[in-house]
Design an enzyme around this catalytic site. Structure first.
Site, PDB file in Angstrom:
ATOM      1  N   GLN A  56     -23.201  -3.061  22.691  1.00 49.72           N
ATOM      2  CA  GLN A  56     -24.502  -2.558  23.147  1.00 49.72           C
ATOM      3  C   GLN A  56     -24.964  -3.307  24.400  1.00 49.72           C
ATOM      4  O   GLN A  56     -25.436  -2.701  25.357  1.00 49.72           O
ATOM      5  CB  GLN A  56     -25.528  -2.718  22.006  1.00 49.72           C
ATOM      6  CG  GLN A  56     -26.827  -1.990  22.243  1.00 49.72           C
ATOM      7  CD  GLN A  56     -26.650  -0.470  22.224  1.00 49.72           C
ATOM      8  OE1 GLN A  56     -25.677   0.057  21.698  1.00 49.72           O
ATOM      9  NE2 GLN A  56     -27.579   0.235  22.849  1.00 49.72           N
ATOM     10  N   THR A  82       0.827  -1.213   0.000  1.00 49.34           N
ATOM     11  CA  THR A  82       0.000   0.000   0.000  1.00 49.34           C
ATOM     12  C   THR A  82       0.862   1.264   0.000  1.00 49.34           C
ATOM     13  O   THR A  82       1.916   1.304   0.631  1.00 49.34           O
ATOM     14  CB  THR A  82      -0.908  -0.008   1.240  1.00 49.34           C
ATOM     15  OG1 THR A  82      -1.644  -1.230   1.221  1.00 49.34           O
ATOM     16  CG2 THR A  82      -1.859   1.159   1.263  1.00 49.34           C
ATOM     17  N   GLU A 108      -4.957 -16.076   2.098  1.00 50.82           N
ATOM     18  CA  GLU A 108      -4.925 -14.866   2.922  1.00 50.82           C
ATOM     19  C   GLU A 108      -6.335 -14.500   3.383  1.00 50.82           C
ATOM     20  O   GLU A 108      -6.576 -14.220   4.556  1.00 50.82           O
ATOM     21  CB  GLU A 108      -4.325 -13.720   2.099  1.00 50.82           C
ATOM     22  CG  GLU A 108      -4.239 -12.433   2.898  1.00 50.82           C
ATOM     23  CD  GLU A 108      -3.674 -11.265   2.092  1.00 50.82           C
ATOM     24  OE1 GLU A 108      -3.426 -11.411   0.884  1.00 50.82           O
ATOM     25  OE2 GLU A 108      -3.496 -10.199   2.701  1.00 50.82           O
TER      26      GLU A 108
END
Ligand SMILES: Cc1cc2nc3c(=O)[nH]c(=O)nc-3n(C[C@H](O)[C@H](O)[C@H](O)COP(=O)(O)OP(=O)(O)OC[C@H]3O[C@@H](n4cnc5c(N)ncnc54)[C@H](O)[C@@H]3O)c2cc1C
Length: 378
Positions: A337, A127, A243
């Site tokens: 929650q 990246t 992966e």
């Protein structure tokens, strides 16, 4: 009753890995979070115990396990308290397989035993600041100069960017050739010409390091190229099914742990004179989660069976990553929650599981990229 694919030897490996992670991760992850960096010694301890590169053959220093050992590592990381915030631990197996499958004999002999022993921490750097999903658009270049290549550019978000010793770095050797211009190099990260940025501060997973890497006229020998020139995209794509499956396996482990913690919490917690678990809403939410988790386990078991038989393709692994990580996100949200305010507090594991889970729909190919892969098959 379903027959387990795991042998007694796999289960022994699982038990010893579980004990190792409980000993070497859970007591320390909070210190690592403060440093935004895990302890380098973790790898030096994990290597000799056979937990790095467990599926690599003995000829290259590996313990000679199989793909199920690899799956067990992901399952146990998913199950280990504290490992969710240290995403970089034991992530060498995939890149080590890039070297095993595509490296020259000299590269395999040089690097694999060091990776397996924990002497060399390995990562992958693809990246860049302006591109992630679209790998063919990377701009880091490698230009040939005699028997060397000169690399210039930058990589971003690299897991283990600070702690790793070696990276498989994706570059363009032919900027005009799109995906066919992508090549890979094995780059020693302490070489002159490389600068590592500061640890990046993240919403979660802060016990693992992510960093930017800068290459300024970095010289690497041509013998450091992994695979053939222009073949980098193919090398990276070749391991995609595994992966994606491994991300799904670990994500399901974390979702299951969040569910188990929430059952325990709601059993203890009371409101309006009742245990929280006794409210019908809590029971319905938990029932839906339990059903989702059961579906996840069933689908993953099927995918693991296909992977073992050599038949796991890109589409099914994309479906596994897409569905499980999206389900993980729903489960984490509902678990927070049901914890109420405690769910928002760092001292409760659910808070760290929640923030760590947010990335699984983004890295290793985002949910949108998974949908693109699946849609192409229709
Ligand atoms: C914690 C962490 C660890 C990481 N570790 C590593 C690492 O070790 N090595 C490495 O190389 N990278 C690593 N990455 C980078 C990661 O793989 C990328 O962030 C990811 O692939 C997405 O790329 P991007 O951030 O450039 O987003 P972009 O590609 O810019 O995407 C932005 C948005 O657009 C969507 N999008 C993109 N293309 C399409 C399309 N064709 N159709 C529809 N939607 C689209 C995406 O899904 C996303 O929602 C890491 C990231 C994080 C957060």
């Amino acid at each position: 009753m379903a027959v387990s694919v795991y042998s007694t030897e796999h289960e022994i490996f699982r038990r010893s890995l579980r004990a190792f992670l409980a000993r070497e991760v859970t007591p320390y992850y909070q210190d690592w979070e403060e440093a935004h960096l895990p302890d380098r010694n973790f790898w030096r301890k994990a290597g000799p115990e056979g937990f790095i590169g467990a599926a690599l053959p003995e000829a290259y220093g590996g313990p000679g396990g199989d793909f199920l050992h690899h799956i067990i590592v992901a399952q146990e990381l998913g199950a280990c308290p504290g490992a969710e915030t240290a995403g970089v631990l034991l992530q060498e197996d995939l890149p080590a397989f890039h070297i095993f499958n595509f490296g020259t004999e000299a590269q395999k002999n040089k690097w694999l035993p060091r990776v397996v022993s924990g002497e060399t921490v390995l990562t992958v750097a693809m990246t860049e600041p302006h591109t992630g999903s679209d790998l063919a658009a990377i701009r880091t270049t490698a230009v040939r100069d005699g028997d060397e290549y000169v690399i210039n550019g930058a990589k971003l978000y690299i897991s283990g960017g600070l702690i790793a010793d070696l990276a498989i770095v994706a570059v363009k050797t032919d900027p005009a050739a799109g995906a066919k211009g992508v090549s890979l190099f094995l780059v020693e990260l302490d070489s002159p010409g490389i600068t590592r940025g500061k640890p990046l501060k993240k919403m979660g997973m802060n016990a693992g390091d992510n960093a930017e890497l800068f290459f300024d006229n970095l010289r690497v020998p041509s013998s450091a190229m992994l695979g053939r020139e222009g073949g980098g995209f193919g090398v990276l794509m070749s391991e995609l099914p595994r992966e994606r499956l491994l991300i799904a396996v670990r994500s399901l482990g974390e979702a299951q742990r969040a569910f188990d913690l929430t059952v325990e919490f709601t059993r203890q917690r009371t409101a309006f004179g009742s245990r929280v678990i006794d409210f019908q809403n809590s029971q319905f939410v938990l029932a839906s989660m339990k059903t989702d988790l059961a579906q996840g386990h069933a689908f993953l078991n099927q995918c693991i069976g296909q992977a073992m038989a050599g038949g796991l393709d890109n589409v099914r692994s994309a479906m596994a990553k897409l569905w499980i990580t999206e389900m993980q996100g729903r489960v984490m949200d509902q678990c927070v929650q049901l914890h109420g305010g405690a769910g928002y507090m760092d001292e409760y594991q659910i808070s760290k599981l929640y923030t760590a889970a947010r990335v699984t729909r983004i890295y290793g190919g985002s949910s949108e990229i998974m949908r693109l892969s699946i849609a192409r098959s229709i």
